[in-house]
Design a protein around this motif. Structure first.
Motif, PDB file in Angstrom:
ATOM      1  N   LEU A 122       0.826  -1.208   0.000  1.00  0.00           N
ATOM      2  CA  LEU A 122       0.000   0.000   0.000  1.00  0.00           C
ATOM      3  C   LEU A 122       0.861   1.259   0.000  1.00  0.00           C
ATOM      4  CD1 LEU A 122      -2.808  -1.052   2.516  1.00  0.00           C
ATOM      5  CD2 LEU A 122      -3.051  -0.717   0.049  1.00  0.00           C
ATOM      6  N   GLY A 123       1.935   1.237   0.773  1.00  0.00           N
ATOM      7  CA  GLY A 123       2.839   2.379   0.814  1.00  0.00           C
ATOM      8  C   GLY A 123       3.468   2.645  -0.533  1.00  0.00           C
ATOM      9  N   ALA A 124       3.916   1.585  -1.197  1.00  0.00           N
ATOM     10  CA  ALA A 124       4.550   1.738  -2.511  1.00  0.00           C
ATOM     11  C   ALA A 124       3.549   2.260  -3.542  1.00  0.00           C
ATOM     12  CB  ALA A 124       5.146   0.409  -2.962  1.00  0.00           C
ATOM     13  N   LEU A 125       2.327   1.738  -3.512  1.00  0.00           N
ATOM     14  CA  LEU A 125       1.306   2.198  -4.464  1.00  0.00           C
ATOM     15  C   LEU A 125       0.948   3.663  -4.211  1.00  0.00           C
ATOM     16  CD1 LEU A 125      -1.030  -0.925  -4.543  1.00  0.00           C
ATOM     17  CD2 LEU A 125       0.474  -0.125  -6.381  1.00  0.00           C
ATOM     18  N   ALA A 126       0.841   4.043  -2.944  1.00  0.00           N
ATOM     19  CA  ALA A 126       0.546   5.444  -2.619  1.00  0.00           C
ATOM     20  C   ALA A 126       1.669   6.351  -3.093  1.00  0.00           C
ATOM     21  CB  ALA A 126       0.341   5.587  -1.115  1.00  0.00           C
ATOM     22  N   GLU A 127       2.904   5.891  -2.943  1.00  0.00           N
ATOM     23  CA  GLU A 127       4.051   6.681  -3.392  1.00  0.00           C
ATOM     24  C   GLU A 127       4.029   6.856  -4.908  1.00  0.00           C
ATOM     25  OE1 GLU A 127       8.818   6.740  -2.492  1.00  0.00           O
ATOM     26  OE2 GLU A 127       7.944   4.880  -3.269  1.00  0.00           O
ATOM     27  N   VAL A 128       3.733   5.777  -5.631  1.00  0.00           N
ATOM     28  CA  VAL A 128       3.633   5.864  -7.096  1.00  0.00           C
ATOM     29  C   VAL A 128       2.578   6.893  -7.496  1.00  0.00           C
ATOM     30  CG1 VAL A 128       2.966   4.625  -9.183  1.00  0.00           C
ATOM     31  CG2 VAL A 128       4.447   3.522  -7.513  1.00  0.00           C
ATOM     32  N   TYR A 129       1.444   6.846  -6.828  1.00  0.00           N
ATOM     33  CA  TYR A 129       0.355   7.778  -7.143  1.00  0.00           C
ATOM     34  C   TYR A 129       0.806   9.228  -6.947  1.00  0.00           C
ATOM     35  CZ  TYR A 129      -4.064  10.299  -6.678  1.00  0.00           C
ATOM     36  OH  TYR A 129      -5.077  11.200  -6.829  1.00  0.00           O
ATOM     37  N   VAL A 130       1.448   9.505  -5.801  1.00  0.00           N
ATOM     38  CA  VAL A 130       1.875  10.871  -5.508  1.00  0.00           C
ATOM     39  C   VAL A 130       2.951  11.328  -6.485  1.00  0.00           C
ATOM     40  CG1 VAL A 130       2.980  12.360  -3.799  1.00  0.00           C
ATOM     41  CG2 VAL A 130       1.261  10.689  -3.076  1.00  0.00           C
ATOM     42  N   VAL A 131       3.915  10.456  -6.769  1.00  0.00           N
ATOM     43  CA  VAL A 131       5.002  10.823  -7.686  1.00  0.00           C
ATOM     44  C   VAL A 131       4.462  11.112  -9.075  1.00  0.00           C
ATOM     45  CG1 VAL A 131       7.044   9.927  -8.881  1.00  0.00           C
ATOM     46  CG2 VAL A 131       6.819   9.639  -6.404  1.00  0.00           C
ATOM     47  N   ARG A 132       3.516  10.310  -9.520  1.00  0.00           N
ATOM     48  CA  ARG A 132       2.945  10.548 -10.854  1.00  0.00           C
ATOM     49  C   ARG A 132       2.132  11.830 -10.886  1.00  0.00           C
ATOM     50  NH1 ARG A 132       1.156   4.527 -13.116  1.00  0.00           N
ATOM     51  NH2 ARG A 132       3.300   3.844 -13.595  1.00  0.00           N
ATOM     52  N   ARG A 133       1.458  12.132  -9.800  1.00  0.00           N
ATOM     53  CA  ARG A 133       0.714  13.396  -9.736  1.00  0.00           C
ATOM     54  C   ARG A 133       1.670  14.583  -9.817  1.00  0.00           C
ATOM     55  NH1 ARG A 133      -4.995  14.255  -9.154  1.00  0.00           N
ATOM     56  NH2 ARG A 133      -4.474  15.848  -7.603  1.00  0.00           N
ATOM     57  N   ARG A 134       2.819  14.424  -9.184  1.00  0.00           N
ATOM     58  CA  ARG A 134       3.798  15.507  -9.199  1.00  0.00           C
ATOM     59  C   ARG A 134       4.652  15.497 -10.466  1.00  0.00           C
ATOM     60  NH1 ARG A 134       6.374  15.371  -3.043  1.00  0.00           N
ATOM     61  NH2 ARG A 134       4.437  15.865  -1.912  1.00  0.00           N
ATOM     62  N   ARG A 135       4.593  14.394 -11.207  1.00  0.00           N
ATOM     63  CA  ARG A 135       5.392  14.225 -12.431  1.00  0.00           C
ATOM     64  C   ARG A 135       6.879  14.447 -12.160  1.00  0.00           C
ATOM     65  NH1 ARG A 135       1.581  17.237 -17.028  1.00  0.00           N
ATOM     66  NH2 ARG A 135      -0.281  15.945 -16.642  1.00  0.00           N
ATOM     67  N   SER A 136       7.347  13.833 -11.069  1.00  0.00           N
ATOM     68  CA  SER A 136       8.741  14.025 -10.670  1.00  0.00           C
ATOM     69  C   SER A 136       9.677  12.965 -11.236  1.00  0.00           C
ATOM     70  CB  SER A 136       8.851  14.035  -9.141  1.00  0.00           C
ATOM     71  OG  SER A 136       8.354  12.819  -8.594  1.00  0.00           O
ATOM     72  N   GLY A 137       9.126  11.960 -11.923  1.00  0.00           N
ATOM     73  CA  GLY A 137       9.979  10.986 -12.603  1.00  0.00           C
ATOM     74  C   GLY A 137      10.785  10.090 -11.691  1.00  0.00           C
ATOM     75  N   GLY A 138      10.262   9.768 -10.521  1.00  0.00           N
ATOM     76  CA  GLY A 138      11.013   8.963  -9.568  1.00  0.00           C
ATOM     77  C   GLY A 138      10.885   7.467  -9.753  1.00  0.00           C
ATOM     78  N   PHE A 139      10.202   7.046 -10.833  1.00  0.00           N
ATOM     79  CA  PHE A 139       9.978   5.610 -11.035  1.00  0.00           C
ATOM     80  C   PHE A 139      10.362   5.195 -12.443  1.00  0.00           C
ATOM     81  CE2 PHE A 139       7.414   6.151  -7.291  1.00  0.00           C
ATOM     82  CZ  PHE A 139       7.506   4.938  -6.650  1.00  0.00           C
ATOM     83  N   ASP A 140      10.776   3.953 -12.548  1.00  0.00           N
ATOM     84  CA  ASP A 140      10.996   3.292 -13.823  1.00  0.00           C
ATOM     85  C   ASP A 140      10.403   1.900 -13.671  1.00  0.00           C
ATOM     86  OD1 ASP A 140      12.498   1.300 -15.564  1.00  0.00           O
ATOM     87  OD2 ASP A 140      13.234   3.185 -16.417  1.00  0.00           O
ATOM     88  N   ARG A 141       9.435   1.559 -14.518  1.00  0.00           N
ATOM     89  CA  ARG A 141       8.724   0.299 -14.337  1.00  0.00           C
ATOM     90  C   ARG A 141       9.662  -0.901 -14.396  1.00  0.00           C
ATOM     91  NH1 ARG A 141       3.616  -0.783 -18.070  1.00  0.00           N
ATOM     92  NH2 ARG A 141       5.226  -0.617 -19.679  1.00  0.00           N
ATOM     93  N   ARG A 142      10.620  -0.879 -15.336  1.00  0.00           N
ATOM     94  CA  ARG A 142      11.556  -2.002 -15.442  1.00  0.00           C
ATOM     95  C   ARG A 142      12.412  -2.112 -14.191  1.00  0.00           C
ATOM     96  NH1 ARG A 142      14.409  -0.215 -20.847  1.00  0.00           N
ATOM     97  NH2 ARG A 142      14.192   1.731 -19.664  1.00  0.00           N
ATOM     98  N   ASP A 143      12.850  -0.970 -13.676  1.00  0.00           N
ATOM     99  CA  ASP A 143      13.658  -0.969 -12.463  1.00  0.00           C
ATOM    100  C   ASP A 143      12.862  -1.527 -11.292  1.00  0.00           C
ATOM    101  OD1 ASP A 143      16.271   0.139 -11.198  1.00  0.00           O
ATOM    102  OD2 ASP A 143      14.701   0.967  -9.920  1.00  0.00           O
ATOM    103  N   SER A 144      11.605  -1.116 -11.171  1.00  0.00           N
ATOM    104  CA  SER A 144      10.769  -1.595 -10.069  1.00  0.00           C
ATOM    105  C   SER A 144      10.508  -3.095 -10.171  1.00  0.00           C
ATOM    106  CB  SER A 144       9.445  -0.830 -10.052  1.00  0.00           C
ATOM    107  OG  SER A 144       9.666   0.538  -9.773  1.00  0.00           O
ATOM    108  N   LEU A 145      10.366  -3.614 -11.384  1.00  0.00           N
ATOM    109  CA  LEU A 145      10.177  -5.051 -11.557  1.00  0.00           C
ATOM    110  C   LEU A 145      11.418  -5.828 -11.131  1.00  0.00           C
ATOM    111  CD1 LEU A 145       8.247  -5.179 -14.961  1.00  0.00           C
ATOM    112  CD2 LEU A 145       7.356  -5.732 -12.682  1.00  0.00           C
ATOM    113  N   VAL A 146      12.594  -5.275 -11.436  1.00  0.00           N
ATOM    114  CA  VAL A 146      13.835  -5.901 -10.965  1.00  0.00           C
ATOM    115  C   VAL A 146      13.867  -5.903  -9.439  1.00  0.00           C
ATOM    116  CG1 VAL A 146      16.350  -5.638 -10.824  1.00  0.00           C
ATOM    117  CG2 VAL A 146      15.194  -5.389 -13.021  1.00  0.00           C
ATOM    118  N   ASN A 147      13.471  -4.792  -8.842  1.00  0.00           N
ATOM    119  CA  ASN A 147      13.442  -4.713  -7.375  1.00  0.00           C
ATOM    120  C   ASN A 147      12.564  -5.807  -6.779  1.00  0.00           C
ATOM    121  OD1 ASN A 147      14.967  -2.399  -7.742  1.00  0.00           O
ATOM    122  ND2 ASN A 147      13.253  -1.003  -7.414  1.00  0.00           N
ATOM    123  N   LEU A 148      11.370  -5.977  -7.340  1.00  0.00           N
ATOM    124  CA  LEU A 148      10.432  -6.976  -6.817  1.00  0.00           C
ATOM    125  C   LEU A 148      10.948  -8.390  -7.048  1.00  0.00           C
ATOM    126  CD1 LEU A 148       7.063  -5.344  -7.948  1.00  0.00           C
ATOM    127  CD2 LEU A 148       8.054  -5.371  -5.650  1.00  0.00           C
TER     128      LEU A 148
END
Length: 284
Positions: free
Chosen positions: A21-47
């Protein structure tokens, strides 16, 4: 059949929904701010690293607990109740500091820990970017048992320590109230730890407390905007390369070593160590 889970396992597994839930909330906030703090491929490697790490932990956990229980049997005194928990939490945090520091200062251990630092992003999913090798904690945890802390309490304290650290892997929290920043490891302190700039290298090793870094001279406040990742990034999402690139580099350096002394240096010295060049005598 009754399945008995350790308190450490309960803490970790109960935290999974909170992490998600924390990670999903963070994704939502970052995307709203358009701060570019995520990369889907990178996150999949993390998981993916997290999944394998947990599977390896299940296989190793029984051996680790057996070793801790065996050592407990040799200790003639035991702590109970609140005192055991207080000693356990403080001792585990101190031991974690030295565990973490050794994994930055000894190259063969860095080859394990480097997985966690190889992402060029910084978000809650990076917290679970972990190595497949899970055996390097045991020597450090043995020291806590010698303080007469029960292995079951010890493992629960270690689980709490790791859960705490999940929440400091974020850019959404700025610096906190000064007294908190002075005593505790915070998102600001840990962002600096993940920095690749010279001033941030090998700093801020604490788990829950930052006072160990202040005491042992490894504290660095967050100043210049942090560039995450390694001094030489690996530029790959290949899971096997993410996990093994530094081990491969060590083997390559060992093959090029001119002596056993040099070979051992490549394994046990710090990352980036190279032997001194031979002095060339100049004829007068």
């Amino acid at each position: 059949m009754v399945i008995r889970m350790s308190l450490a396992s309960v803490i970790l597994w109960a935290s999974v929904p909170v992490f998600a839930l924390g990670a999903l909330a963070e994704v939502y906030v970052v995307r709203r701010r358009r701060s570019g703090g995520f990369d889907r491929r990178d996150s999949l490697v993390n998981l993916a690293t997290a999944l394998v790490n947990q599977l390896m932990g299940l296989a190793w956990g029984g051996i680790e607990l057996a070793a801790l229980l065996w050592l407990q049997g040799l200790v003639p005194w035991h702590l109970d109740g609140t005192v055991a928990w207080i000693v356990g939490m403080v001792a585990v945090d101190l031991v974690y500091y030295w565990y973490h520091r050794s994994h930055h200062e000894i190259r063969v251990l860095w080859a394990v820990h480097v997985v966690h630092h190889s992402s060029e992003k910084y978000n809650l999913s990076v917290a679970v970017r972990q190595p497949f090798v899970v055996v390097t904690t045991l020597p450090f945890l043995l020291a806590v048992v010698l303080l007469s802390v029960s292995p079951r309490i010890l493992m629960a304290c270690f689980a709490i320590n790791l859960v705490y650290q999940f929440f400091i892997h974020t850019e959404l929290v700025d610096k906190l109230w000064a007294p908190i920043e002075y005593v505790f490891n915070t998102p600001s302190h840990h962002r600096a730890h993940h920095g690749s700039q010279e001033q941030y290298l090998d700093k801020n090793y604490g788990g829950i407390l930052i006072v160990w870094d202040r005491l042992f001279g490894t504290f660095e406040p967050e100043g210049e905007r942090v560039r995450y990742g390694l001094t030489k990034n690996i530029d790959t999402y290949n899971l096997l390369k993410v996990e093994t690139h530094e081990l491969v580099a060590i083997l390559r350096d060992i093959r090029s070593a001119a002596s056993w002394r040099e070979a051992l240096g490549y394994v046990f010295r710090g990352p980036g160590w190279t032997p001194r060049p031979a002095l060339v005598e100049v004829a007068a």
